[in-house]
Design a protein around this motif. Structure first.
Motif, mmCIF file in Angstrom:
data_model
loop_
_atom_site.group_PDB
_atom_site.id
_atom_site.type_symbol
_atom_site.label_atom_id
_atom_site.label_comp_id
_atom_site.label_asym_id
_atom_site.label_seq_id
_atom_site.Cartn_x
_atom_site.Cartn_y
_atom_site.Cartn_z
ATOM 1 N N ARG A 124 0.929 -0.840 0.206
ATOM 2 C CA ARG A 124 0.175 0.376 0.002
ATOM 3 C C ARG A 124 0.840 1.282 -0.409
ATOM 4 O O ARG A 124 0.876 2.377 -0.655
ATOM 5 C CB ARG A 124 -1.377 0.237 1.222
ATOM 6 N N SER A 125 1.973 1.239 0.101
ATOM 7 C CA SER A 125 2.693 2.333 0.960
ATOM 8 C C SER A 125 3.877 2.555 -0.447
ATOM 9 O O SER A 125 4.231 3.618 -0.704
ATOM 10 C CB SER A 125 3.867 2.548 2.021
ATOM 11 N N ASP B 220 -1.779 5.966 -3.322
ATOM 12 C CA ASP B 220 -1.878 3.923 -1.578
ATOM 13 C C ASP B 220 -1.050 3.572 -3.524
ATOM 14 O O ASP B 220 -1.755 4.034 -4.336
ATOM 15 C CB ASP B 220 -3.120 4.293 -1.341
ATOM 16 N N LYS C 59 -4.490 9.464 -0.467
ATOM 17 C CA LYS C 59 -5.054 7.888 0.018
ATOM 18 C C LYS C 59 -4.748 7.845 -1.772
ATOM 19 O O LYS C 59 -4.733 7.012 -1.819
ATOM 20 C CB LYS C 59 -6.744 7.691 0.134
#
Ligand code: HEC
Ligand code: HEC
Length: 316
Positions: free
Chosen positions: A109-110, A266, A263
């Motif tokens: 996700r990062s 991401d 977001k």
């Protein structure tokens, strides 16, 4: 005196090994032998009566009473233990046992290798829809002390089965929002969480401005269905069918909830799971919530990622 260092053969051999290990399609990590059947986490009564024990105890109470202890940071009606039930020990509720041994780790996700402190702050900013706590603060150290305590005797690099967050639902069903709304009453969710999903005291909010943000794992349909199917209704877990859990998850996640600034960045290498409710690289939002509540302190909601590193791949 400075001079150029010639890399020792051992270092090069290690680097080659690592390159081979990371070159595949999966981030495999390094194999560590660990007999988890012979391991049990330490409990509250095992906390030593010394300075470290005082820090561990504080950490445990921060998990249990997060908004009461840190009102400026934990601004929602959620505690860490609202999701990480049983003080982070419950297998079906994203267990925190052994967390210390799993970090730093690569998080798709990062798109970066992150520390355990950053991971804690992801939950502060996304799951609690609050603000990141300073990494050098007393409170962060106390939380890390508790996480280390429930990781004791797990060798660094070892992985306890079932600690990959919430248990996968395997067959991914699609929830029916309207049916979820009926089940919310029929299956007694409403009696504790309330008709507006606001919760009350120890019962956490399911939607609205005091609940988890759109950037939380729980805002994903399959992740929420897993939590609900394994753990709810609190008085009778195991009484729902998987389809009912998906219906309830889609109903809960159809409502307004706090935004998660940043977001869209991401999964910077692509590869977001199907149920992520917002657009990311190569991914179209899956059933986004009705609306988003702007964050009071958008800067506090950000956890800067360390820069990416060479072998990172988009796949899990
Ligand atoms: C709304 C639910 C929710 C709340 C509240 C929450 N978390 Fe989490 N947390 C999760 C989920 C879910 C995961 C696992 C990610 C997944 O399953 O995709 C997770 C993962 C973690 C991890 C990483 C575990 C690992 O080994 O990878 C840590 C550490 C963590 N949480 C700490 C905390 C702390 C500390 C708090 C309180 C400040 C907190 N969480 C509050 C849902 C929550
Ligand atoms: C007896 C009261 C009670 C009932 C009934 C109940 N819950 Fe919960 N729920 C809780 C409590 C309390 C927590 C916090 C975790 C804990 O302390 O066990 C929680 C946590 C949750 C969470 C994770 C935290 C959050 O806010 O997102 C979800 C999702 C959830 N419940 C959904 C449901 C659904 C869906 C139903 C109906 C099938 C349900 N609950 C029925 C009391 C209840």
């Amino acid at each position: 005196m400075h001079r150029m260092l010639k890399p020792a053969p051992l270092v090069l051999a290690l680097a080659a090994l690592l390159a081979a290990a990371c070159g595949g399609s999966r981030e495999k990590g390094v194999a560590v032998t660990f007999n988890e059947d012979a391991w049990t986490p330490k409990l509250e009564q095992d906390i030593p009566k010394d300075s470290l024990g005082a820090s561990i105890t504080r950490g445990l109470y921060l998990l249990r009473f997060t908004p009461e202890s840190l009102p400026q940071y934990a601004t929602s009606a959620l505690r860490c233990t609202s999701c990480h039930q049983n003080d982070g020990l419950k297998k079906s509720a994203a267990p925190l046992t052994g967390a210390q041994a799993r970090f730093p780790k690569y998080m798709p996700r990062s798109g970066a290798v992150i520390s355990l402190a950053d991971r804690v702050n992801y939950c502060f900013t996304r799951s609690l829809a609050g603000n990141a706590i300073p990494v050098g603060s007393r409170e962060m150290v106390d939380i890390l002390a508790y996480l280390a305590f429930i990781s004791m005797d797990v060798p660094v690099g070892a992985h306890i089965a079932g600690t990959d967050g919430l248990i996968s639902m395997k067959d991914t069903l699609v929830g029916d929002v309207a049916r979820g709304g009926q089940l919310f009453t029929e299956r007694t969710c409403v009696t504790c969480h309330g008709p507006e999903g606001k919760g009350n005291g120890p019962v956490p909010a399911l939607w609205g401005e005091k609940s988890y943000s759109i950037g939380a794992s729980m805002a994903r349909e399959e992740r929420a269905a897993s939590f609900i199917w394994h753990n709810m209704p609190q008085t009778k877990p195991g009484s729902l069918t998987p389809q009912e859990a998906f219906d309830l998850a889609s109903f809960i996640n159809s409502h307004a909830r706090p935004d998660a600034p940043g977001k869209e960045g991401d999964w910077p290498l692509g590869g977001a799971p199907k149920d992520v409710p917002y657009n990311t690289k190569g991914h179209e939002a899956h059933r986004p919530p009705a609306s988003l509540v702007a964050r009071a302190n958008p800067a506090g909601a950000l956890v800067p990622n360390p820069p990416p590193i060479a072998h990172a791949t988009a796949k899990k």
